[in-house]
Design a protein around this motif. Structure first.
Motif, mmCIF file in Angstrom:
data_model
loop_
_atom_site.group_PDB
_atom_site.id
_atom_site.type_symbol
_atom_site.label_atom_id
_atom_site.label_comp_id
_atom_site.label_asym_id
_atom_site.label_seq_id
_atom_site.Cartn_x
_atom_site.Cartn_y
_atom_site.Cartn_z
ATOM 1 N N ASP A 153 22.080 -14.865 17.105
ATOM 2 C CA ASP A 153 23.165 -14.301 16.321
ATOM 3 C C ASP A 153 22.603 -13.261 15.352
ATOM 4 N N GLN A 154 23.084 -12.018 15.473
ATOM 5 C CA GLN A 154 22.537 -10.935 14.663
ATOM 6 C C GLN A 154 22.849 -11.106 13.174
ATOM 7 N N LYS A 155 23.948 -11.763 12.853
ATOM 8 C CA LYS A 155 24.283 -11.991 11.441
ATOM 9 C C LYS A 155 23.256 -12.890 10.770
ATOM 10 N N GLU A 156 22.790 -13.904 11.507
ATOM 11 C CA GLU A 156 21.759 -14.797 10.974
ATOM 12 C C GLU A 156 20.466 -14.031 10.730
ATOM 13 N N VAL A 157 20.121 -13.178 11.672
ATOM 14 C CA VAL A 157 18.909 -12.375 11.551
ATOM 15 C C VAL A 157 18.979 -11.493 10.315
ATOM 16 N N ARG A 158 20.107 -10.854 10.100
ATOM 17 C CA ARG A 158 20.226 -9.914 8.979
ATOM 18 C C ARG A 158 20.271 -10.632 7.638
ATOM 19 N N TRP A 159 20.808 -11.834 7.608
ATOM 20 C CA TRP A 159 20.770 -12.599 6.362
ATOM 21 C C TRP A 159 19.325 -12.888 5.970
ATOM 22 N N CYS A 160 18.523 -13.336 6.928
ATOM 23 C CA CYS A 160 17.107 -13.599 6.652
ATOM 24 C C CYS A 160 16.406 -12.330 6.192
ATOM 25 N N TYR A 161 16.721 -11.226 6.843
ATOM 26 C CA TYR A 161 16.061 -9.961 6.502
ATOM 27 C C TYR A 161 16.429 -9.502 5.094
ATOM 28 N N SER A 182 -8.150 -9.374 7.657
ATOM 29 C CA SER A 182 -7.587 -8.098 8.068
ATOM 30 C C SER A 182 -6.084 -8.221 7.940
ATOM 31 N N VAL A 183 -5.457 -7.371 7.162
ATOM 32 C CA VAL A 183 -4.042 -7.559 6.870
ATOM 33 C C VAL A 183 -3.272 -6.260 7.041
ATOM 34 N N LYS A 184 -1.963 -6.400 7.217
ATOM 35 C CA LYS A 184 -1.051 -5.275 7.279
ATOM 36 C C LYS A 184 0.108 -5.577 6.331
ATOM 37 N N MET A 185 0.716 -4.527 5.794
ATOM 38 C CA MET A 185 1.821 -4.741 4.877
ATOM 39 C C MET A 185 3.107 -4.988 5.635
ATOM 40 N N GLU A 186 3.823 -6.040 5.241
ATOM 41 C CA GLU A 186 5.165 -6.285 5.750
ATOM 42 C C GLU A 186 6.011 -6.844 4.629
ATOM 43 N N VAL A 187 6.705 -7.982 4.860
ATOM 44 C CA VAL A 187 7.576 -8.515 3.824
ATOM 45 C C VAL A 187 7.349 -9.999 3.633
ATOM 46 N N GLU A 188 7.573 -10.450 2.412
ATOM 47 C CA GLU A 188 7.513 -11.867 2.101
ATOM 48 C C GLU A 188 8.880 -12.462 2.329
ATOM 49 N N VAL A 189 8.946 -13.743 2.629
ATOM 50 C CA VAL A 189 10.222 -14.410 2.822
ATOM 51 C C VAL A 189 10.404 -15.444 1.732
ATOM 52 N N VAL A 190 11.598 -15.526 1.151
ATOM 53 C CA VAL A 190 11.870 -16.406 0.029
ATOM 54 C C VAL A 190 13.052 -17.289 0.365
ATOM 55 N N LEU A 191 12.932 -18.586 0.145
ATOM 56 C CA LEU A 191 13.973 -19.540 0.478
ATOM 57 C C LEU A 191 15.054 -19.510 -0.588
ATOM 58 N N GLU A 192 16.292 -19.222 -0.185
ATOM 59 C CA GLU A 192 17.406 -19.217 -1.107
ATOM 60 C C GLU A 192 18.594 -19.882 -0.444
ATOM 61 N N GLU A 193 19.591 -20.250 -1.271
ATOM 62 C CA GLU A 193 20.819 -20.805 -0.730
ATOM 63 C C GLU A 193 21.576 -19.717 0.004
ATOM 64 N N ARG A 194 22.166 -20.037 1.139
ATOM 65 C CA ARG A 194 22.916 -19.076 1.929
ATOM 66 C C ARG A 194 24.273 -18.793 1.300
ATOM 67 N N ASP A 195 24.623 -17.540 1.239
ATOM 68 C CA ASP A 195 25.924 -17.104 0.758
ATOM 69 C C ASP A 195 26.566 -16.320 1.877
ATOM 70 N N SER A 196 27.709 -16.814 2.378
ATOM 71 C CA SER A 196 28.343 -16.159 3.524
ATOM 72 C C SER A 196 28.696 -14.709 3.244
ATOM 73 N N ASN A 197 28.848 -14.349 1.934
ATOM 74 C CA ASN A 197 29.172 -12.974 1.597
ATOM 75 C C ASN A 197 28.002 -12.028 1.819
ATOM 76 N N GLU A 198 26.772 -12.601 1.967
ATOM 77 C CA GLU A 198 25.603 -11.770 2.169
ATOM 78 C C GLU A 198 25.430 -11.322 3.614
ATOM 79 N N LEU A 199 26.208 -11.930 4.527
ATOM 80 C CA LEU A 199 26.041 -11.601 5.943
ATOM 81 C C LEU A 199 26.631 -10.224 6.227
ATOM 82 N N ASP A 200 25.852 -9.409 6.941
ATOM 83 C CA ASP A 200 26.365 -8.081 7.325
ATOM 84 C C ASP A 200 27.412 -8.239 8.407
#
Length: 201
Positions: A153-161, A182-200
């Motif tokens: 589900d793309q909405k789930e993916v975008r919420w995580c992103y 050896s490292v590359k720059m990307e993004v950190e992930v942070v655990l938060e409560e899900r808000d349905s309004n955040e889904l694209d």
């Protein structure tokens, strides 16, 4: 086994019929790990290890008594190296009957916050003979009954992103003692409560 792995895996535009374009989304799936359905699994071809984060590990009903010592240090989950709690071998099931595959995969349990419950790295993908397509947001793998496919589900993916964008860090890489990271720059992930309004949309 060799005949099963000889199956040809292909992707077509039919695999993308559920995907909204344009997109730059990650591949996030759900799957059975240790006989529990686990959601928000990041499939990361760039990760050298499989990681269940501590909170998700505990929800599977497993305990630290089932862990084995681990001497690796992980780089990419924070700005400094993270030493895993230890490692454990867990059963992983991809797909649904009849096109379902089962393997035991080694995981390094990490105690830090994350939007994702688990990271499935390239070691697990090799075990399953799995191939991913970010364009189609799906993963395919050989089974005894043909090629299995998992779409997400793309909405789930975008919420995580959207949550993960708040704190930049690096790609996960396991480094043995006395080896430089050896490292590359990307993004950190942070655990938060899900808000349905955040889904694209």
């Amino acid at each position: 086994m060799s005949r099963m792995m000889d199956q040809i895996i292909t992707f077509s535009e039919d695999d993308a019929r559920r995907v909204n374009f344009p997109h730059h989304d990650s591949l996030v799936i759900e799957s059975h790990i240790s006989n529990k359905m686990v959601a928000q699994i990041l499939v990361d071809n760039g990760s050298s290890v499989n990681i269940p984060f501590k909170s998700a590990f505990e929800k599977t009903g497993l305990t630290t008594s089932e862990l084995s010592p681990c001497t690796l240090t992980l780089y990419g989950l924070s700005r400094e190296g993270v030493i895993p709690m230890e490692e454990v071998k867990l059963p992983v099931t991809l797909g649904k009957v009849p096109r379902q595959a089962f393997k035991y995969c080694t995981f390094l349990v990490v105690d830090c916050s994350s939007t994702y419950n688990t990271i499935l790295g390239h070691s697990a993908l090799v075990e399953f003979g799995a191939v991913t397509s970010i364009r189609h947001l799906c993963i395919k793998f050989p089974t005894e009954s043909g090629i299995g496919t998992i779409h997400r589900d793309q909405k789930e993916v975008r919420w995580c992103y959207n949550v993960s964008l708040k704190h930049p860090v690096m790609v996960v890489e396991a480094v043995a003692p006395e080896q430089p990271p050896s490292v590359k720059m990307e993004v950190e992930v942070v655990l938060e409560e899900r808000d349905s309004n955040e889904l694209d949309p």
